[in-house]
Enzyme design. Structure first.
Site, PDB file in Angstrom:
ATOM      1  N   ASN A 176     -10.331  -3.165  -4.024  1.00  0.00           N
ATOM      2  CA  ASN A 176      -9.628  -3.153  -5.317  1.00  0.00           C
ATOM      3  C   ASN A 176      -9.017  -4.502  -5.706  1.00  0.00           C
ATOM      4  O   ASN A 176      -8.933  -4.816  -6.891  1.00  0.00           O
ATOM      5  CB  ASN A 176      -8.610  -2.007  -5.392  1.00  0.00           C
ATOM      6  CG  ASN A 176      -7.558  -2.073  -4.305  1.00  0.00           C
ATOM      7  OD1 ASN A 176      -7.699  -2.820  -3.340  1.00  0.00           O
ATOM      8  ND2 ASN A 176      -6.512  -1.283  -4.450  1.00  0.00           N
ATOM      9  N   GLU A 178      -1.532  -1.557   5.662  1.00  0.00           N
ATOM     10  CA  GLU A 178      -1.135  -1.375   4.255  1.00  0.00           C
ATOM     11  C   GLU A 178      -1.996  -0.242   3.724  1.00  0.00           C
ATOM     12  O   GLU A 178      -3.191  -0.432   3.478  1.00  0.00           O
ATOM     13  CB  GLU A 178      -1.389  -2.659   3.461  1.00  0.00           C
ATOM     14  CG  GLU A 178      -0.522  -3.831   3.881  1.00  0.00           C
ATOM     15  CD  GLU A 178       0.946  -3.651   3.514  1.00  0.00           C
ATOM     16  OE1 GLU A 178       1.270  -2.720   2.756  1.00  0.00           O
ATOM     17  OE2 GLU A 178       1.759  -4.437   4.025  1.00  0.00           O
ATOM     18  N   CYS A 181      -2.862   0.552  -4.966  1.00  0.00           N
ATOM     19  CA  CYS A 181      -2.017   1.378  -4.109  1.00  0.00           C
ATOM     20  C   CYS A 181      -0.630   1.528  -4.724  1.00  0.00           C
ATOM     21  O   CYS A 181       0.077   2.482  -4.450  1.00  0.00           O
ATOM     22  CB  CYS A 181      -1.911   0.739  -2.731  1.00  0.00           C
ATOM     23  SG  CYS A 181      -1.449  -0.986  -2.834  1.00  0.00           S
ATOM     24  N   GLU A 241       3.491  -7.494   4.335  1.00  0.00           N
ATOM     25  CA  GLU A 241       2.696  -8.686   4.031  1.00  0.00           C
ATOM     26  C   GLU A 241       3.427  -9.486   2.970  1.00  0.00           C
ATOM     27  O   GLU A 241       4.020  -8.924   2.048  1.00  0.00           O
ATOM     28  CB  GLU A 241       1.307  -8.287   3.529  1.00  0.00           C
ATOM     29  CG  GLU A 241       0.447  -7.689   4.646  1.00  0.00           C
ATOM     30  CD  GLU A 241      -1.004  -7.483   4.242  1.00  0.00           C
ATOM     31  OE1 GLU A 241      -1.272  -7.212   3.062  1.00  0.00           O
ATOM     32  OE2 GLU A 241      -1.875  -7.599   5.123  1.00  0.00           O
TER      33      GLU A 241
HETATM   34  P1  NAP Z   1     -11.004   2.615   2.638  1.00  0.00           P
HETATM   35  O1  NAP Z   1     -12.105   3.541   2.378  1.00  0.00           O
HETATM   36  O2  NAP Z   1      -9.963   2.996   3.611  1.00  0.00           O
HETATM   37  O3  NAP Z   1     -11.677   1.237   3.080  1.00  0.00           O
HETATM   38  C1  NAP Z   1     -10.926   0.091   3.337  1.00  0.00           C
HETATM   39  C2  NAP Z   1     -11.719  -0.823   4.240  1.00  0.00           C
HETATM   40  O4  NAP Z   1     -11.883  -0.192   5.508  1.00  0.00           O
HETATM   41  C3  NAP Z   1     -13.137  -1.120   3.739  1.00  0.00           C
HETATM   42  O5  NAP Z   1     -13.461  -2.443   4.090  1.00  0.00           O
HETATM   43  C4  NAP Z   1     -13.961  -0.113   4.511  1.00  0.00           C
HETATM   44  O6  NAP Z   1     -15.320  -0.436   4.637  1.00  0.00           O
HETATM   45  C5  NAP Z   1     -13.252  -0.154   5.855  1.00  0.00           C
HETATM   46  N1  NAP Z   1     -13.509   1.012   6.695  1.00  0.00           N
HETATM   47  C6  NAP Z   1     -13.702   2.294   6.330  1.00  0.00           C
HETATM   48  N2  NAP Z   1     -13.918   3.070   7.416  1.00  0.00           N
HETATM   49  C7  NAP Z   1     -13.862   2.247   8.503  1.00  0.00           C
HETATM   50  C8  NAP Z   1     -13.984   2.444   9.898  1.00  0.00           C
HETATM   51  N3  NAP Z   1     -14.214   3.635  10.431  1.00  0.00           N
HETATM   52  N4  NAP Z   1     -13.874   1.368  10.702  1.00  0.00           N
HETATM   53  C9  NAP Z   1     -13.634   0.158  10.182  1.00  0.00           C
HETATM   54  N5  NAP Z   1     -13.487  -0.107   8.862  1.00  0.00           N
HETATM   55  C10 NAP Z   1     -13.596   0.936   8.024  1.00  0.00           C
HETATM   56  O7  NAP Z   1     -10.217   2.247   1.305  1.00  0.00           O
HETATM   57  P2  NAP Z   1     -10.828   1.742  -0.074  1.00  0.00           P
HETATM   58  O8  NAP Z   1     -11.381   2.923  -0.785  1.00  0.00           O
HETATM   59  O9  NAP Z   1     -11.687   0.549   0.108  1.00  0.00           O
HETATM   60  O10 NAP Z   1      -9.492   1.212  -0.789  1.00  0.00           O
HETATM   61  C11 NAP Z   1      -8.637   2.050  -1.429  1.00  0.00           C
HETATM   62  C12 NAP Z   1      -7.447   2.402  -0.550  1.00  0.00           C
HETATM   63  O11 NAP Z   1      -6.778   1.224  -0.141  1.00  0.00           O
HETATM   64  C13 NAP Z   1      -6.423   3.212  -1.291  1.00  0.00           C
HETATM   65  O12 NAP Z   1      -5.947   4.249  -0.485  1.00  0.00           O
HETATM   66  C14 NAP Z   1      -5.320   2.215  -1.568  1.00  0.00           C
HETATM   67  O13 NAP Z   1      -4.064   2.796  -1.750  1.00  0.00           O
HETATM   68  C15 NAP Z   1      -5.381   1.356  -0.375  1.00  0.00           C
HETATM   69  N6  NAP Z   1      -4.769   0.056  -0.640  1.00  0.00           N
HETATM   70  C16 NAP Z   1      -3.568  -0.203  -0.075  1.00  0.00           C
HETATM   71  C17 NAP Z   1      -2.939  -1.402  -0.327  1.00  0.00           C
HETATM   72  C18 NAP Z   1      -1.622  -1.704   0.284  1.00  0.00           C
HETATM   73  O14 NAP Z   1      -1.280  -2.871   0.355  1.00  0.00           O
HETATM   74  N7  NAP Z   1      -0.847  -0.724   0.744  1.00  0.00           N
HETATM   75  C19 NAP Z   1      -3.546  -2.350  -1.142  1.00  0.00           C
HETATM   76  C20 NAP Z   1      -4.780  -2.060  -1.708  1.00  0.00           C
HETATM   77  C21 NAP Z   1      -5.385  -0.839  -1.431  1.00  0.00           C
HETATM   78  P3  NAP Z   1     -16.426   0.675   4.190  1.00  0.00           P
HETATM   79  O15 NAP Z   1     -16.174   0.944   2.758  1.00  0.00           O
HETATM   80  O16 NAP Z   1     -17.741   0.053   4.497  1.00  0.00           O
HETATM   81  O17 NAP Z   1     -16.219   1.908   5.004  1.00  0.00           O
END
Ligand code: NAP
Length: 488
Positions: free
Chosen positions: A162, A261, A295, A469
């Protein structure tokens, strides 16, 4: 004459391979994966698709570079970050276009992210030279304590799609400043921004092996052996709470230090004495920044019943006037969502709320045509049992509920396993501070819809994460204490 920027020009310039030990390399298997434009569904290009062997090579490069990198003068590390900051700022337009192409956000939003992302490098270039130690006499009067800060060691950084540039710089900046080497695994939807960033850091003089970038569609297979292998000393993850839990379990095996995060479910509270102009402006930012794919996005709007009608009508008016379209087109405010699955989830949450009695003031219909567009939507009369109350919407949908007293709204706001951020709108400063203190969150926006700032500690409580962070504390996540006992 200088040519007009086109969608393809910055994409052509970005290396499409893995970045390991300072070299651009194909995946060992030769595999590649497509990168799509969410505004059209068309494939923009292909990048290397790493497997577990590539992950191990990247880890080896990071491990091999760690010793010498830790000994590098802090000023040298600082200046690399500062040079990278200058390069990013100078290339704002092309980086913004690159990000819009792979992620969808409007060019105006992408430019804002470039500035935000660059600022983490400037901030941590300033922190790199302020890592302090201590010397002191222990209570027995004889022993002395020498306290120094050491880099934690090779890190694994995992980022979401994102904020493709800023989520990278928010981790890479403090890791470089602290003297850590790293392997970065960006989200497969948005690898180009990370590859461009690696190229900028190389140009800024980052030594080989300090940053290694592994793009992959097989995250689990690449990451798990690294977390369980015993050589990676820290994981910094940004993504969903669900994936965060899985990775925390993997970290346990070799006691890898985690920072997380994770997701949010932000309450946005408007009291009866709020300045409604300020509250509606705040709502537009808290809801619509990044098309709601943040997020920090306001997920639940609690508005005092005496002003709820007016607030919702004004919000619907503003939301309805936003221009939806491909982020690369001039005048567009709202780009597409990241992919069809993301859009389908938003549509299902809206349908569920409507079935439970919510009224659609504006939006709510998926438009015909290509791309993953979803219109800015305002729902009123939302039933508290609706699924969007306990799920990150991650889209441009504002769900409005009403309340009548302060205790009731604080209870409702805290009724979630998440605790990243909350927003409070009131003219009464005492009430603002009181409610801000009672909200179970890591960050509060008081009469503002934007809390993110590189100089402030970003992060959540409860299941929104571990650690912070940015800010002065951002570098702490990448440093250990080392204590030397010296009898005198
Ligand atoms: P996600 O599905 O959790 O994926 C995040 C990252 O983790 C991607 O690079 C993903 O790669 C990787 N990943 C997924 N499964 C994995 C595994 N088993 N082992 C290692 N890596 C793995 O989240 P997203 O859909 O990309 O992002 C949205 C989420 O991020 C939301 O929940 C949002 O709230 C959160 N977010 C939080 C913050 C914060 O600072 N708190 C900031 C931005 C976003 P793959 O897609 O290839 O699986």
């Amino acid at each position: 004459m200088k040519g007009r920027l086109t969608v393809t020009s910055p994409i052509e310039q970005v290396p499409k391979r893995l970045f390991i030990a300072g070299q651009w390399a194909e995946a060992a298997s030769g595999a590649t994966m497509p990168v799509e434009d969410p505004a059209t569904g068309q494939v923009l290009c292909h990048v290397a698709d790493a497997g577990p062997d590539d992950g191990r090579r990247a880890e080896e490069a990071a491990v091999a570079a760690q010793g010498e990198w830790a000994r590098t003068a802090p000023r040298a590390r600082s200046e690399i970050l500062r040079r990278a900051y200058e390069i990013i700022i100078a290339r704002t337009d092309e980086l913004a276009l690159l990000m819009t192409s792979e992620m969808g956000k409007s060019l105006a939003e992408a430019r804002a992210e470039v500035a935000y992302a660059a600022e983490f490098f400037r901030w941590f270039s300033e922190e790199a030279v302020r890592i302090e130690g201590a010397y002191g006499t222990l209570p027995d009067g004889r022993n002395r304590m020498l306290l120094s800060r050491r880099p934690v060691g090779p890190c694994l950084l995992i980022t979401p799609w994102n904020f493709p540039l800023a989520m990278g710089t928010r981790k890479i900046g403090p890791a470089i400043a602290a003297g850590c080497t790293m392997v970065l695994k960006p989200a497969p939807q948005t690898p180009l921004s990370s590859l461009a960033l690696a190229d900028i850091l190389r140009e800024a003089g980052l030594p080989d092996g300090v940053l290694n970038v592994v793009t992959t569609s097989r995250a689990g297979e690449v990451v798990e052996p690294l977390l369980r292998g015993g050589r990676i000393r820290k994981l910094s993850f940004t993504g969903s709470t669900q994936v965060g839990r899985t990775l925390l379990a993997q970290c346990a095996d070799t006691v890898v230090r985690p920072s997380m995060e994770l997701g949010g479910n932000a309450p946005f509270i408007v009291f009866d004495d709020a300045d409604l102009d300020v509250a509606v402006d705040g709502a537009m930012v808290a809801k619509m920044r990044n098309m709601g794919e943040a997020c920090t996005a306001a997920n639940r709007f609690f508005v005092h019943s005496s002003v709820a009608g007016e607030f919702a009508a004004r919000l619907a008016d503003r939301m309805g006037s936003l221009v939806v379209g491909p982020g690369t087109e001039p005048g567009v405010d709202v780009g597409p969502l990241i992919d069809r699955a993301g859009r389908a989830k938003v549509a299902e949450l809206v349908a569920d709320a409507v079935e439970r009695g919510a009224k659609v003031l504006v939006g709510g219909e998926i438009p015909d045509g290509p791309g993953c567009f979803y219109p800015p939507t305002v729902l009123t009369g939302v039933d508290p049992g609706s699924r969007l109350m306990s799920t990150e919407i991650f889209g441009p949908v504002a769900a409005v509920l009403t309340f009548d007293d302060e205790d009731e709204v604080v209870r409702a706001a805290n009724d979630t396993e998440w605790g990243l951020v909350g927003y409070v709108f009131t003219r009464d400063l005492s009430r603002g501070l009181r409610v801000g203190e009672r909200l179970e969150v890591g960050m509060v926006g008081l009469n503002t819809g934007l809390v993110s700032n590189p100089a402030a500690p970003f992060g959540g409580v409860k299941q929104s994460g571990l650690g912070r962070e940015g800010g002065r504390v951002g570098i702490e996540e990448f440093l250990e204490y080392k204590y030397l006992a010296v009898p005198v």
